[in-house]
Scaffold this motif. Structure first.
Motif, PDB file in Angstrom:
ATOM      1  N   PRO A  71     -47.387  16.921  23.135  1.00 14.22           N
ATOM      2  CA  PRO A  71     -46.738  15.396  23.846  1.00 14.22           C
ATOM      3  C   PRO A  71     -48.103  14.455  23.520  1.00 14.22           C
ATOM      4  CG  PRO A  71     -46.754  17.281  24.968  1.00 14.22           C
ATOM      5  CD  PRO A  71     -46.698  17.966  23.780  1.00 14.22           C
ATOM      6  N   ILE A  72     -48.445  13.444  23.429  1.00 13.10           N
ATOM      7  CA  ILE A  72     -49.185  12.543  23.262  1.00 13.10           C
ATOM      8  C   ILE A  72     -48.957  11.595  24.796  1.00 13.10           C
ATOM      9  CG2 ILE A  72     -49.397  12.801  21.363  1.00 13.10           C
ATOM     10  CD1 ILE A  72     -48.318  10.226  20.738  1.00 13.10           C
ATOM     11  N   THR A  73     -50.175  10.922  25.740  1.00  8.53           N
ATOM     12  CA  THR A  73     -50.044   9.680  26.227  1.00  8.53           C
ATOM     13  C   THR A  73     -48.980   8.824  25.262  1.00  8.53           C
ATOM     14  OG1 THR A  73     -52.275   9.347  25.404  1.00  8.53           O
ATOM     15  CG2 THR A  73     -51.714  10.312  27.479  1.00  8.53           C
ATOM     16  N   GLY A  74     -48.549   7.792  26.332  1.00  5.26           N
ATOM     17  CA  GLY A  74     -47.793   6.518  25.959  1.00  5.26           C
ATOM     18  C   GLY A  74     -46.890   5.903  26.678  1.00  5.26           C
TER      19      GLY A  74
ATOM     20  N   PRO B 231     -47.161   3.183  20.685  1.00  2.24           N
ATOM     21  CA  PRO B 231     -49.218   2.709  21.371  1.00  2.24           C
ATOM     22  C   PRO B 231     -49.644   2.658  20.251  1.00  2.24           C
ATOM     23  CG  PRO B 231     -48.403   5.135  21.542  1.00  2.24           C
ATOM     24  CD  PRO B 231     -46.796   5.158  21.260  1.00  2.24           C
ATOM     25  N   ALA B 232     -50.539   1.744  20.903  1.00  3.16           N
ATOM     26  CA  ALA B 232     -51.375   1.383  19.382  1.00  3.16           C
ATOM     27  C   ALA B 232     -52.424   2.091  19.324  1.00  3.16           C
ATOM     28  CB  ALA B 232     -52.037  -0.082  20.329  1.00  3.16           C
ATOM     29  N   SER B 233     -52.367   2.461  20.882  1.00  2.00           N
ATOM     30  CA  SER B 233     -53.827   4.208  20.120  1.00  2.00           C
ATOM     31  C   SER B 233     -53.638   5.586  21.156  1.00  2.00           C
ATOM     32  CB  SER B 233     -55.136   3.931  20.165  1.00  2.00           C
ATOM     33  OG  SER B 233     -55.320   3.233  21.689  1.00  2.00           O
ATOM     34  N   LEU B 234     -53.199   6.323  19.674  1.00  2.00           N
ATOM     35  CA  LEU B 234     -53.133   7.668  20.208  1.00  2.00           C
ATOM     36  C   LEU B 234     -54.316   8.573  19.582  1.00  2.00           C
ATOM     37  CD1 LEU B 234     -51.706   9.536  18.021  1.00  2.00           C
ATOM     38  CD2 LEU B 234     -50.237   7.572  18.617  1.00  2.00           C
ATOM     39  N   ARG B 235     -54.600   9.601  21.082  1.00  2.00           N
ATOM     40  CA  ARG B 235     -55.137  10.881  20.953  1.00  2.00           C
ATOM     41  C   ARG B 235     -54.110  11.858  20.545  1.00  2.00           C
ATOM     42  NH1 ARG B 235     -60.312  11.315  21.279  1.00  2.00           N
ATOM     43  NH2 ARG B 235     -60.362  13.401  21.368  1.00  2.00           N
TER      44      ARG B 235
ATOM     45  N   TRP C 104     -45.148  11.548  12.615  1.00  4.71           N
ATOM     46  CA  TRP C 104     -43.737  11.459  13.085  1.00  4.71           C
ATOM     47  C   TRP C 104     -43.414  11.336  14.456  1.00  4.71           C
ATOM     48  CZ3 TRP C 104     -38.500  14.424  12.511  1.00  4.71           C
ATOM     49  CH2 TRP C 104     -37.570  13.281  12.274  1.00  4.71           C
ATOM     50  N   LEU C 105     -42.904  10.022  14.971  1.00  4.66           N
ATOM     51  CA  LEU C 105     -43.199  10.407  16.870  1.00  4.66           C
ATOM     52  C   LEU C 105     -41.711  10.304  17.110  1.00  4.66           C
ATOM     53  CD1 LEU C 105     -46.186   7.894  17.510  1.00  4.66           C
ATOM     54  CD2 LEU C 105     -46.308   9.832  16.321  1.00  4.66           C
ATOM     55  N   PHE C 106     -41.795  10.671  18.273  1.00  6.23           N
ATOM     56  CA  PHE C 106     -40.348  10.331  19.568  1.00  6.23           C
ATOM     57  C   PHE C 106     -40.249  10.058  20.586  1.00  6.23           C
ATOM     58  CE2 PHE C 106     -40.024  14.922  19.848  1.00  6.23           C
ATOM     59  CZ  PHE C 106     -39.955  15.144  20.789  1.00  6.23           C
ATOM     60  N   TYR C 107     -39.449   9.289  20.987  1.00  8.34           N
ATOM     61  CA  TYR C 107     -39.225   8.611  22.005  1.00  8.34           C
ATOM     62  C   TYR C 107     -38.628   9.286  22.954  1.00  8.34           C
ATOM     63  CZ  TYR C 107     -39.483   5.045  26.463  1.00  8.34           C
ATOM     64  OH  TYR C 107     -39.437   4.553  27.143  1.00  8.34           O
ATOM     65  N   THR C 108     -38.688   9.653  24.246  1.00  7.18           N
ATOM     66  CA  THR C 108     -37.154   9.737  24.673  1.00  7.18           C
ATOM     67  C   THR C 108     -37.155   8.321  25.833  1.00  7.18           C
ATOM     68  OG1 THR C 108     -38.236  11.436  25.970  1.00  7.18           O
ATOM     69  CG2 THR C 108     -37.410  12.581  24.294  1.00  7.18           C
ATOM     70  N   PRO C 109     -35.867   8.355  25.511  1.00  6.01           N
ATOM     71  CA  PRO C 109     -35.833   6.700  26.547  1.00  6.01           C
ATOM     72  C   PRO C 109     -35.104   7.406  27.868  1.00  6.01           C
ATOM     73  CG  PRO C 109     -34.506   6.339  24.442  1.00  6.01           C
ATOM     74  CD  PRO C 109     -35.412   8.067  24.692  1.00  6.01           C
ATOM     75  N   GLN C 110     -34.419   8.617  27.565  1.00  2.00           N
ATOM     76  CA  GLN C 110     -33.593   8.963  29.125  1.00  2.00           C
ATOM     77  C   GLN C 110     -35.006   9.394  29.686  1.00  2.00           C
ATOM     78  OE1 GLN C 110     -30.770  10.753  27.154  1.00  2.00           O
ATOM     79  NE2 GLN C 110     -29.294   9.731  27.323  1.00  2.00           N
ATOM     80  N   ASN C 111     -36.405   9.942  29.171  1.00  2.00           N
ATOM     81  CA  ASN C 111     -36.990  11.007  30.030  1.00  2.00           C
ATOM     82  C   ASN C 111     -38.604  10.692  29.618  1.00  2.00           C
ATOM     83  OD1 ASN C 111     -37.460  13.005  32.205  1.00  2.00           O
ATOM     84  ND2 ASN C 111     -36.049  14.475  31.043  1.00  2.00           N
ATOM     85  N   PRO C 112     -38.861   8.643  29.975  1.00  2.00           N
ATOM     86  CA  PRO C 112     -39.888   8.303  29.351  1.00  2.00           C
ATOM     87  C   PRO C 112     -41.212   9.612  28.767  1.00  2.00           C
ATOM     88  CG  PRO C 112     -39.082   6.667  31.373  1.00  2.00           C
ATOM     89  CD  PRO C 112     -38.130   8.528  31.314  1.00  2.00           C
ATOM     90  N   ALA C 113     -40.925   9.610  27.733  1.00  2.00           N
ATOM     91  CA  ALA C 113     -42.520  10.661  26.956  1.00  2.00           C
ATOM     92  C   ALA C 113     -43.094  10.035  25.464  1.00  2.00           C
ATOM     93  CB  ALA C 113     -42.372  11.867  27.575  1.00  2.00           C
ATOM     94  N   TRP C 114     -43.960  10.561  24.815  1.00  2.00           N
ATOM     95  CA  TRP C 114     -44.204  10.384  23.755  1.00  2.00           C
ATOM     96  C   TRP C 114     -44.102  11.594  22.741  1.00  2.00           C
ATOM     97  CZ3 TRP C 114     -42.872   6.924  19.890  1.00  2.00           C
ATOM     98  CH2 TRP C 114     -42.586   5.432  20.774  1.00  2.00           C
ATOM     99  N   PHE C 115     -43.905  12.345  21.310  1.00  2.00           N
ATOM    100  CA  PHE C 115     -44.338  13.050  21.474  1.00  2.00           C
ATOM    101  C   PHE C 115     -44.167  13.376  20.044  1.00  2.00           C
ATOM    102  CE2 PHE C 115     -41.939  14.142  25.951  1.00  2.00           C
ATOM    103  CZ  PHE C 115     -42.066  15.547  25.442  1.00  2.00           C
ATOM    104  N   VAL C 116     -44.866  13.942  18.855  1.00  2.00           N
ATOM    105  CA  VAL C 116     -45.527  14.230  18.003  1.00  2.00           C
ATOM    106  C   VAL C 116     -44.589  15.252  17.077  1.00  2.00           C
ATOM    107  CG1 VAL C 116     -47.213  14.068  16.276  1.00  2.00           C
ATOM    108  CG2 VAL C 116     -47.854  13.284  18.244  1.00  2.00           C
ATOM    109  N   GLN C 117     -44.052  14.993  16.380  1.00  2.00           N
ATOM    110  CA  GLN C 117     -43.295  16.184  15.640  1.00  2.00           C
ATOM    111  C   GLN C 117     -43.145  16.582  14.742  1.00  2.00           C
ATOM    112  OE1 GLN C 117     -38.803  15.930  16.239  1.00  2.00           O
ATOM    113  NE2 GLN C 117     -38.844  18.391  16.248  1.00  2.00           N
ATOM    114  N   GLY C 118     -44.079  15.333  13.594  1.00  2.00           N
ATOM    115  CA  GLY C 118     -43.908  16.334  12.194  1.00  2.00           C
ATOM    116  C   GLY C 118     -44.963  15.285  11.676  1.00  2.00           C
ATOM    117  N   GLN C 119     -45.332  15.482   9.739  1.00  2.00           N
ATOM    118  CA  GLN C 119     -46.367  14.751   9.495  1.00  2.00           C
ATOM    119  C   GLN C 119     -45.924  14.645   8.386  1.00  2.00           C
ATOM    120  OE1 GLN C 119     -51.195  14.643   9.169  1.00  2.00           O
ATOM    121  NE2 GLN C 119     -49.803  17.459   9.456  1.00  2.00           N
TER     122      GLN C 119
END
Lengths: 183, 488
Positions: B411-414, B420-424, B471-486
């Motif tokens: 998970p990342i913040t977004g 997001p324009a910047s991420l950690r 490679w990020l993904f966003y879950t619209p039904q359950n709003p959150a951001w994740f990183v899953q790949g490179q």
């Protein structure tokens, strides 16, 4: 000078090389694609399952890839030595998590020479072995026009000089091409 | 000593076998398709009492007996079951053969006394078979024919050298005759075997051909009849006993080579190849040590297998010496003989040997390869299979670019539906320069996957100023951001 790159890049055969940096995986697959033949990916069991065949398929045919999962680093190195010595494998990629000593590195080197095979260790930054023929540091760089650009830098070379290149992945030709030589 | 033969008949073998796994009290029959109609194949006792018989049409049987339950028959399974029974029957004597599709014949000459005589032996057979849920009829006589007659048409034990007395009263059909001569004999008034025996032999041959007299002679013992036992399954093991104990590694290797040559000859004769081999070394002090090798491919080439034993034999502690060696192929597979061409390369063999050697160190299941799977879910678009038991197959086509490295979502913040324009991520901060997407992937609702509970995912390829392409993904039904790949 682009020609300089090609004297280095199809890595010297019968040797073990090292790669580190964020793009080391991409580097490994680019090398595997050049070697033509079966590649063996040796990792520790907990570390495996990170590579995605659908992702590296453009670089290297996943049908030619075998994975060996060792219990610990000793198993990994023993498996790699066996594979290098047998000569049945074109490229052995070894994922190393702990620094390997000079003895182990030299043994791998001798095995690669005996089997006329090539090895590539993926090492954590700054944890390489002195026995390696070359060590490459690879990282992706951002470019407004090109999303495959990478900086490949030789940071150790037993038989040559150090150099840095900006390279890109040519999707149509399926090969690495040099964009420019960076100081 | 005269021969003694037991004939066992299982009149309801097929239905008994089926009913062993489930109890049905009502009339029950197995049906089998013959030509164009379903016919009754085998019945239980309740169905026989209702007047049904084998070979009757299924629809007729249903008309006679409304509560008849049926199931399709499995003749091949019955045959296999009969072979199991034949193997079991070896507890009574070593010489057991099959009698048709539903019977066994046992040559108990010289083994009946082990069970206290013929009557206790027969009683034991009946008791055990009945306990197993099968109905059996049996007969004991000097000849196979007489025993068969007693099992099918009579009962009990014929006294020695008194065959005619025992089966004389039985109908002529008990002689294992075809339907035609047996009906013809009955029409002539020759009802029993005794009547047939009383007739002049020449007239019988003239009228019915040689078969009737042959069967009669076989039943009475004047004509010999063989019982062919089932072949033993081939045993792939060889052993070597040494007059003097050995301890040097080269000596043990030489002994192993000798054993391997013998074993591989056996395997070649049977067109089999070994998959798992076990070498037992017995030491002088009776301690045994075992070396097991698992092969990546079924093999029967002694030179190639021998080199695979080197490592195991090096680890053996010979103690005061080894005086017996035993080599067993514990798992064998058929190996088809292949045409060898001059253009063939042996790279495959070398690779298989390597897989075997690696497999013996880290486990054969730990040498794997990727196989494509039919799924849009990134982590299920491939399966990992042991290389020794699979062949490279399938085509790797991905319509969209996929990262070369994937990991469990981090998970990342977004906020919001665009990246997001910047991420950690992993304690590194990135500035997003370019985002490509979204690519929506819906969960496979027919499989319950814990990770996909959060609903559909919108995947983005994000290129950062620092270089990394994630490679990020966003879950619209359950709003959150994740990183899953490179990406590379």
């Amino acid at each position: 000078m682009a020609s300089d790159f090609y004297t280095h890049f199809p890595l010297r055969a019968n040797r073990v090389h090292e790669a580190c940096g964020p793009s080391a995986l991409g580097f490994a697959f680019a090398v595997a694609g050049q070697r033509r033949g079966t590649a063996l990916w040796v990792t520790e069991a907990w570390h495996a399952g990170q590579i995605n065949p659908a992702g590296f398929a453009p670089y290297f045919d996943p049908r030619d890839l075998l994975i060996a999962r060792g219990k610990d680093q000793t198993d990994v190195l023993a498996t790699a030595e066996e594979a290098l010595r047998s000569g049945a494998i074109a490229l052995t990629v070894i994922t190393v998590t702990k620094p390997i000593g000079l003895t182990e590195g030299r043994r791998l080197q001798l095995a690669a020479e005996a089997g006329k095979s090539m090895g590539l260790c993926l090492v954590p930054d700054g944890k390489g072995s002195n026995a390696a023929e070359t060590r490459w540091h690879c990282e992706p760089i951002f470019d407004a026009a090109d999303s495959t650009l990478q900086r490949w830098e030789i940071i150790k070379n037993k038989s040559g000089t150090l150099a840095t290149w900006i390279v890109r992945w040519n999707v149509e030709a399926r090969r690495i091409t040099v964009v420019s030589e960076a100081g | 000593m005269s021969r003694r033969v037991v004939s066992l008949w299982f009149p309801r073998l097929a239905s008994d076998r089926f009913l062993r796994s489930r109890t049905i009290d009502a009339p029950f029959a197995l049906t089998h398709r013959q030509g164009n109609t379903e016919r009754l194949y085998c019945l239980n006792a309740a169905a026989s009492q209702q007047g049904l018989h084998t070979g009757m049409g299924y629809s007729d049987a249903r008309a006679f007996c409304l509560d008849l339950q049926t199931h399709p028959a499995d003749p091949a399974g019955d045959q296999a079951f009969l072979k199991v029974l034949a193997r079991w029957a070896k507890r009574y004597c070593p010489w057991v053969g099959l009698e048709g599709a539903d019977g066994l014949v046992l040559d108990i000459t010289g083994s009946a006394h082990l069970f206290g005589g013929e009557a206790p032996l027969l009683h034991d057979i009946h008791q055990r078979v009945t306990r197993a849920g099968l109905f059996v009829r049996s007969g004991v006589a000097d000849t196979r024919g007489a025993a068969w007659a007693l099992a099918h048409y009579g009962k009990g034990i014929a006294a020695r050298a008194q065959q005619l007395d025992a089966i004389g009263q039985l109908p002529v059909a008990a002689l294992r005759l075809d339907q035609k001569p047996s009906i013809a004999l009955q029409r002539l008034g020759v009802k029993s075997i005794g009547d047939l025996h009383a007739l002049p032999r020449a007239t019988i041959t003239r009228r019915f051909g040689p078969e009737v007299l042959l069967r009669l002679d076989q039943a009475l013992g004047t004509q010999a009849e063989t019982i062919s036992p089932l072949p033993d399954p081939p045993a792939y093991q060889v052993r070597l006993s040494l007059p003097d104990p050995i301890g040097l590694q080269a000596d043990v290797m030489a002994g192993t080579a000798r054993l391997l040559n013998q074993l591989c000859e056996k395997l070649t004769a049977q067109e089999m190849g070994a998959r798992v081999l076990q070498l037992c070394l017995r030491r002088v002090d009776k301690g045994t040590q075992e070396i097991e090798i698992r092969l990546a491919r079924a093999m029967r080439d002694p030179h190639r297998i021998l080199t695979l034993f080197e490592r195991g034999i090096g680890d053996i502690d010979a103690g005061f010496g080894i005086d017996q060696m035993r080599l067993v192929a514990t798992l064998v597979e058929p190996v088809v003989v292949e045409q060898v061409t001059h253009s063939q390369v042996d790279a495959g063999d070398k690779l298989d040997d390597l897989i075997t050697r690696i497999g013996n160190r880290i486990g054969l299941d730990n040498v794997q390869r990727f196989l494509p799977a039919d799924s849009h879910i990134p982590e299920r678009s491939f399966i990992v299979a042991p290389a020794a038991y699979s062949t490279p197959a399938g085509r790797w086509v991905s319509l969209r670019e996929r990262p070369i490295q994937i990991f469990p979502p981090e998970p990342i913040t977004g906020a919001g539906a665009t990246p997001p324009a910047s991420l950690r991520w992993r304690r590194m901060s990135f500035r997003v320069e370019r985002a490509t997407g979204p690519e929506r992937i819906a969960p496979e609702w027919w499989l319950s996957d814990e990770n996909w509970r959060s609903g559909v995912r919108d995947y983005w390829k994000v290129e950062t100023k620092q270089g990394r392409r994630l490679w990020l993904f966003y879950t619209p039904q359950n709003p959150a951001w994740f990183v899953q790949g490179q990406f590379a």
